[in-house]
Design a protein around this motif. Structure first.
Motif, PDB file in Angstrom:
ATOM      1  N   CYS A   4     -11.386 -34.129 -12.446  1.00  0.00           N
ATOM      2  CA  CYS A   4     -11.455 -33.499 -10.904  1.00  0.00           C
ATOM      3  C   CYS A   4     -10.693 -32.040 -10.919  1.00  0.00           C
ATOM      4  N   CYS A   7      -7.263 -31.964  -9.195  1.00  0.00           N
ATOM      5  CA  CYS A   7      -5.878 -32.643  -9.584  1.00  0.00           C
ATOM      6  C   CYS A   7      -6.034 -32.967 -11.043  1.00  0.00           C
ATOM      7  N   CYS A  25     -12.805 -38.345  -6.565  1.00  0.00           N
ATOM      8  CA  CYS A  25     -11.627 -38.454  -7.222  1.00  0.00           C
ATOM      9  C   CYS A  25     -10.786 -39.610  -6.585  1.00  0.00           C
ATOM     10  N   CYS A  28      -7.099 -37.838  -5.487  1.00  0.00           N
ATOM     11  CA  CYS A  28      -6.841 -36.676  -4.435  1.00  0.00           C
ATOM     12  C   CYS A  28      -7.891 -36.907  -3.507  1.00  0.00           C
TER      13      CYS A  28
HETATM   14 ZN    ZN Z   1      -8.256 -34.985  -7.629  1.00  0.00          ZN
END
Ligand code: ZN
Length: 223
Positions: A4, A7, A25, A28
């Motif tokens: 991702c 994050c 993801c 997040c």
């Molecule tokens: Zn993420």
């Protein structure tokens, strides 16, 4: 493994359409286009030109309609004259004049043009960004920059279409715009708020409003 870009958690393939692959993801809830499917490298001038073409009167009007009511509400909350930064589509001079006439000041920065870097060297009572987040190819860097530009107790207002129903993602017109590579869910902004020491005040449809914690230790990023 695809990670991702917001994050760094491992992401999973969510959808492959005729043109691009989309990942999501689990940490997040960010949904993003496979970087190898980005139309051009990030240092290409093409996205800039594409963005510039979109920057027509109608879009400027939309951005104005986003910023003016926001400014009015924030001003009512504080009772003070505010210093803001518009990070994205530039507003026209008429709008800027109107803001100044009401005692506030709004500086502007267009992330897709090599505009004045000096405006990124200070913090603001509020930062607003209209229809720009969906074009971020390096969303973590942009988020770090934007969150650093807000003063403690200041606001960050983001105008972007929230992804509210993943089951409709395949047919979502917003996703089919080739310039759009980043898609956010409510949970994504909850995650960002936590990471950036913000309080998520509002996130619905096309407006996200956050307030930075009074004791935030986030310092301005020197460009
Ligand atoms: Zn993420």
């Amino acid at each position: 493994m695809t990670r991702c870009p917001l994050c760094k958690h491992a992401a999973t393939l969510f959808l492959q359409d005729k043109k691009r692959a989309f990942f999501d993801c689990p940490q997040c809830a960010f949904v993003f286009v496979d970087p190898s499917d980005h139309r051009m490298p990030s240092n290409s001038s093409t996205p800039i030109q594409s963005y510039g073409r979109q920057q027509k009167a109608a879009q400027q009007r939309q951005a104005t309609q986003f910023v003016l009511p926001l400014l009015s509400q924030l001003s009512d909350l504080t009772g003070d004259n505010l210093l803001g930064l518009n990070f994205g589509h530039s507003l026209d001079q008429h709008c800027i004049d109107k803001i100044q006439a009401s005692g506030h000041q709004l500086l502007q920065y267009d992330p897709f043009k090599a505009t004045e870097q000096a405006v990124l060297q200070q913090q603001y009572d509020f930062v607003c960004s209209y229809k720009v987040f969906e074009s971020f190819k390096r969303p973590l860097n942009q988020w770090a920059l934007l969150s650093s530009l807000v003063k403690p107790q200041g606001w960050l207002a983001i105008g972007t279409a929230l992804l509210t129903d993943k089951s409709h993602f395949a047919k979502w017109h917003h996703k089919n715009n080739p310039a759009h590579v980043s898609f956010y869910q409510h949970k994504t902004f909850e995650y960002l708020a936590t990471q950036g020491q913000f309080k998520l005040l509002f996130a619905a449809k096309e407006l996200v409003l956050m307030q930075k914690a009074a004791n935030s230790g986030i310092k301005p990023i020197l460009i």
